[in-house]
Design a protein around this motif. Structure first.
Motif, mmCIF file in Angstrom:
data_model
loop_
_atom_site.group_PDB
_atom_site.id
_atom_site.type_symbol
_atom_site.label_atom_id
_atom_site.label_comp_id
_atom_site.label_asym_id
_atom_site.label_seq_id
_atom_site.Cartn_x
_atom_site.Cartn_y
_atom_site.Cartn_z
ATOM 1 N N ASP A 483 0.839 -1.193 0.000
ATOM 2 C CA ASP A 483 0.000 0.000 0.000
ATOM 3 C C ASP A 483 0.876 1.246 0.000
ATOM 4 O OD1 ASP A 483 -1.854 1.959 0.279
ATOM 5 O OD2 ASP A 483 -2.874 1.071 2.003
ATOM 6 N N PRO A 484 0.740 2.144 -0.987
ATOM 7 C CA PRO A 484 1.568 3.361 -1.032
ATOM 8 C C PRO A 484 1.399 4.230 0.207
ATOM 9 C CG PRO A 484 0.495 3.001 -3.148
ATOM 10 C CD PRO A 484 -0.104 1.998 -2.209
ATOM 11 N N GLU A 485 0.171 4.236 0.805
ATOM 12 C CA GLU A 485 -0.017 5.041 2.009
ATOM 13 C C GLU A 485 0.880 4.557 3.153
ATOM 14 O OE1 GLU A 485 -4.054 5.141 3.107
ATOM 15 O OE2 GLU A 485 -4.721 6.267 1.331
ATOM 16 N N ASN A 486 1.076 3.228 3.201
ATOM 17 C CA ASN A 486 1.957 2.690 4.245
ATOM 18 C C ASN A 486 3.405 3.105 4.041
ATOM 19 O OD1 ASN A 486 -0.193 1.480 5.512
ATOM 20 N ND2 ASN A 486 0.049 -0.479 4.453
ATOM 21 N N ILE A 487 3.762 3.282 2.760
ATOM 22 C CA ILE A 487 5.140 3.734 2.493
ATOM 23 C C ILE A 487 5.347 5.132 3.078
ATOM 24 C CG2 ILE A 487 6.770 4.358 0.666
ATOM 25 C CD1 ILE A 487 5.502 2.220 -1.079
ATOM 26 N N VAL A 488 4.360 6.007 2.855
ATOM 27 C CA VAL A 488 4.458 7.368 3.399
ATOM 28 C C VAL A 488 4.493 7.337 4.922
ATOM 29 C CG1 VAL A 488 3.316 9.612 3.549
ATOM 30 C CG2 VAL A 488 3.346 8.360 1.380
#
Length: 913
Positions: A483-488
């Motif tokens: 999930d890209p949000e988790n990367i942030v």
């Protein structure tokens, strides 16, 4: 870093005025203002200028008076005094001469706004309240009166040697530099050397003959030029201090480039010595004051001994070259240096060019670049400094890394904190959102920073990010993030954890530094209290050696003067000894009042460092420090902080040693004076009181031998009685001397037992009957008076001495009373006479050896030992004897208080029952 420096830096960072500067300003506002007309040389017209200023103030309506002005007969100067109120001088008689001085009390009573006081360095006449005129001025200022005064530059104490070297004339009258530092205004009075010489030739300064001699010696053009420069430089220093105080009191951010100041930054790098030498040369070219600063950051806690020694050596080099060495704590070197420079009006900063690689500078930052950005208007000199003996950077780093022991336990603890956070996260994951779990891991990072410092906290940040990704971010148990949000979120967590670890580590380092400083301050306070309670030299030396060894982790020896040299008197550990070569170094330090040994300029290769212990009276001893390696001990040289701590300990110990020494000197002086007094009294007694009865005996015996057959029986009996009386008196004198000798030697051993006082009193009266033949005696002893626990022989002698004393000082025919009474468990015996009594100031002194109330023609015969022996005998049996005056009439009363024989009284009570 001093408190004043700390206040300066603090005031600059907060944008508020320096508290220290405000306090100094407030203290000055409560006192009068001091203006000094500073002359570069005699005759430049400083008194003339002061009077001109005074006349202008008078015309403006200011209340101004003349306290003292020396016109030296110059008409122009005398004309300027006209119109000014002059306070009459006070006359003082000294050795038949009438002297005049400024009337300080009259000026204080008059309380003008301004008073003129000429010749500040003047020495007052004997009998004045203050020995020097500048002390009169200080009292006027303290009273709130403004003072105008004059002073020549050659009278300034710190410049006395310089002036002597220039002019070859030693100025005897000087004033301390604190007077110039106290001045609110300094006006330099100066004229060109040629003009001053012309004034001398015209007789406007000295009479012609004196002026001619002065021109040849003191007033040469070269001397006058040098004196002018001294006056201007000393005034510039004072103006510079005033400017700095003004900036601090008004929170003005520097620099104001009114004068040059140079600051050099040093660290543990090997190039520090060359950097300091460059700064010294630059300061010479700029004719600027300079100092060196070392910032102690959290990184300093991990420095090796070699790096610490290098810093200490560099700071000592600064002091040897005439600079000021400063050590300040700080979290960021560039910020701390910039704040200090602005707070102290520094105009130039010298810093070494970094020898690190470009990648290292990008990763860790560059102090030089940061300082250039933050310096503002301050010039920053970045130089490529090299050490005198180049050492490859890799070798230096390898040596430092080898000396620096790596501690594993903080990293193990950090791993444990992260593991605990991981366990807590698994439990809380059921009730909390995923993003909230980062706070649990952030707690582990903060705990690592608090307990281990920066590096362990960064390590905890890395493994926390990895653990959060591996165990909580899908897909689980991989380092992949879908999930890209988790990367942030993970990146934000990583940044926050790094920032938090840095901030927490900085706070921890500052707390550690503050705790260490507080402990040092507390130890110094406890040491000062301990020294205040010490009364013997051995205890003092032991306490000093132990305190230095405990606080600095070194071996210590203390050496004091003995037989023209110094010898070891104490040490810690006690078994430590020093070799003959080290002892020779200690003797050199004592004789020359300079450090020697390890780290000093003399014998730097020695094992011990010897430092003289100084006070105002000179060197009182030498302390030796062995900083050789050992468990729990420092190795190499002392750091600047350790050296300052050692100096503080040595100063306290030196003052305590001087105090104990002075006390011993006082005791010896008192003992010598008392011994001399007793010797004189004994000689007086032997020469007068013992020879008097011998003369009577000799005269009576001679008369009997020569004229016996021609005398009638009554005359022969009178002469024989005289011989007997005087022999008995001589026998009493000798007995008193022997008794006093026994008392002082401790040979008196009372044999106490139950004794009936009436028997003792009767025996004493029988012995003294011939002495009291001309007096009436009254005995008042109650029948039920209990028996006392005493030595009958000693008490009889004590009573005999009291009765003998009463017979001497009571007039013939008067009544002498012996009275007894019971007072609880004690029995009191009083001997009362009807003489003139005892003077109040002599009530206690009459029991001193060889002391007698009456003197000269009224002095009674005797050695002055009777009452002293009486007190000694009575106190040896546990009793007391006191003296006083009768209340019912004139006369003295002596009271003996003796213990009652308890066993006998108990037996009497049982028999009565």
């Amino acid at each position: 870093m001093s408190d004043e420096q700390a206040d300066r830096s603090h005031g600059d960072r907060t944008g508020r005025p320096s508290p220290d500067a405000l306090l100094r300003q407030a203290a000055k506002d409560e006192q009068g203002r001091l203006k000094i007309f500073l002359g570069a040389a005699p005759g430049v017209g400083k008194t003339f200028e002061m009077l001109q200023t005074a006349q202008a103030k008078r015309r403006d309506g200011v209340d101004i008076v003349v306290g003292v002005v020396e016109t030296h007969g110059r008409r122009e100067t005398e004309a300027l005094v006209a119109g000014l109120e002059v306070v009459p001088r006070r006359k003082i008689e000294h050795k038949g001469h009438a002297l005049t001085e400024m009337d300080l009390d009259a000026i204080l009573a008059r309380r003008p706004k301004i008073v003129l006081v000429d010749e500040l360095a003047h020495t007052n006449a004997p009998g004045s309240r203050h020995p020097k005129r500048y002390l009169d001025v200080e009292e006027l200022l303290a009273a709130g009166i403004d003072v105008y005064t004059t002073l020549n530059i050659q009278h300034v104490e710190s410049l006395n040697d310089v002036v002597t070297k220039i002019t070859r004339v030693r100025v005897r009258e000087t004033v301390p530099d604190s007077i110039l530092d106290r001045a609110d205004d300094i006006e330099v009075i100066d004229i060109a050397p040629d003009d001053l010489i012309q004034r001398l030739q015209q007789g406007k300064v000295y009479v012609p003959r004196t002026a001619e001699r002065a021109i040849r010696h003191y007033f040469s053009p070269g001397n006058l030029t040098a004196l002018r420069e001294l006056a201007l430089r000393r005034t510039a220093d004072r103006v510079d201090e005033q400017l700095l105080t003004h900036m601090q009191a008004h929170a003005i951010s520097g620099p104001w480039a009114a004068g040059e100041r140079l600051l050099v930054c040093i660290n543990e790098d090997a190039s520090g010595a060359s950097l300091v030498r460059y700064a010294r040369r630059q300061a010479e070219r700029l004719r600027a004051r300079w100092s060196a600063i070392h910032v102690e950051t959290s990184r300093a806690l991990g420095l090796g001994e070699a790096e610490r020694d290098r810093i200490a050596d560099t700071l000592r080099l600064v002091e040897r070259l005439g600079g000021e060495a400063i050590t300040v704590p700080g979290s960021d070197v560039a910020d701390t240096v910039a704040d200090y420079a602005r707070a102290n009006n520094v105009t130039h900063i010298v810093i070494a060019k970094s020898g690190r690689s470009r990648w290292s500078e990008l990763l860790h930052g560059s102090v030089a670049h940061s300082l250039i950005r933050r310096a503002g208007d301050i010039s920053v000199h970045v130089i490529a400094a090299t050490s005198g003996a180049p050492v490859p950077a890799k070798t230096v780093r390898t040596e430092a890394a080898r000396q620096r022991a790596f501690a594993w336990w903080p990293y193990v603890a950090s791993t444990g904190y992260v593991a605990a956070a991981l366990g807590a996260g698994h439990v809380l994951h059921r009730v909390l959102a995923l993003n909230n779990l980062t706070l649990v891991f952030l707690t582990a990072v903060l705990a690592s920073a608090v307990t281990g410092g920066l590096a362990p906290s960064l390590y905890a940040s890395v493994i926390s990010v990895l653990a959060f990704n591996y165990f909580f971010l899908p897909p689980l148990y991989t380092f992949t993030i879908s999930d890209p949000e988790n990367i942030v979120a993970l990146l934000v967590f990583a940044v926050v954890s790094v920032i938090a670890s840095n901030l927490t580590a900085r706070v921890r380092a500052q707390a550690v530094t503050a705790r260490l400083r507080a402990k040092t301050t507390e130890d110094l306070y406890q040491f000062s209290r301990k020294l205040a309670g010490v009364v013997t030299m051995d205890d003092l030396l032991w306490a000093t050696a132990y305190q230095i060894a405990a606080m600095l982790k070194v071996h210590v020896v203390l050496l004091l003067p003995e037989a023209g040299s110094v010898a070891v008197r104490a040490g810690y550990p006690p078994e430590d000894v020093i070799e003959d070569t080290d002892l020779a170094a200690a003797v050199w330090a004592w004789e020359n009042n300079r450090p020697t040994g390890k780290g000093a300029d003399t014998l730097p290769g020695a094992k011990w460092l010897f430092l003289p212990m100084r006070t105002g009276r000179g060197v009182v001893g030498v302390v030796g420090i062995d900083t050789g390696g050992g468990k729990g001990r420092a190795s190499g040289f002392l750091t600047p902080d350790q050296r300052r701590l050692l100096d503080a300990l040595i100063d306290q110990a030196a003052l305590a040693i001087e105090r104990v020494t002075l006390a011993e000197d006082v005791d010896r002086t008192k003992l010598a004076a008392e011994t001399e007094r007793l010797r004189s009294a004994l000689l007086t007694s032997i020469s007068h009181d013992l020879r008097t009865p011998l003369a009577s005996i000799l005269g009576s015996a001679t008369s009997l031998v020569s004229y016996g057959p021609k005398m009638d029986e009554e005359d022969r009996r009178d002469l024989a009685a005289t011989i007997q009386d005087e022999a008995e008196r001589l026998n009493r004198f000798i007995a008193n001397l022997l008794d006093m000798t026994r008392l002082e030697s401790g040979a008196i051993r009372p044999r106490t037992g139950a004794v009936d006082l009436s028997e003792v009193v009767g025996s004493a009266l029988e012995r003294v009957s011939r002495i009291l033949a001309g007096h009436r005696v009254d005995i008042d002893l109650p029948v039920d008076l209990p028996m006392v626990d005493i030595d009958a022989v000693l008490i009889e002698q004590a009573l005999f001495n009291l009765l003998d004393n009463a017979g001497k000082y009571a007039p013939a025919g008067s009544l002498i009373t012996v009275r007894g009474r019971q007072d609880g468990g004690l029995v009191r015996i009083e001997v009362l006479d009807e003489g003139s009594g005892i003077p109040s100031e002599d009530v206690e002194r009459i029991f001193d050896k060889f002391y007698r109330v009456h003197a000269q023609d009224r002095q009674r015969a005797g050695t002055g030992l009777g009452l002293a022996i009486c007190r000694g005998f009575v106190e040896a049996m546990g009793g007391t004897v006191t003296a006083g005056n009768r209340l019912d009439r004139s006369g003295a009363v002596f009271t003996l208080t003796l213990p009652k024989a308890a066993d006998v009284s108990g037996f009497e009570e049982e028999a009565a029952a």
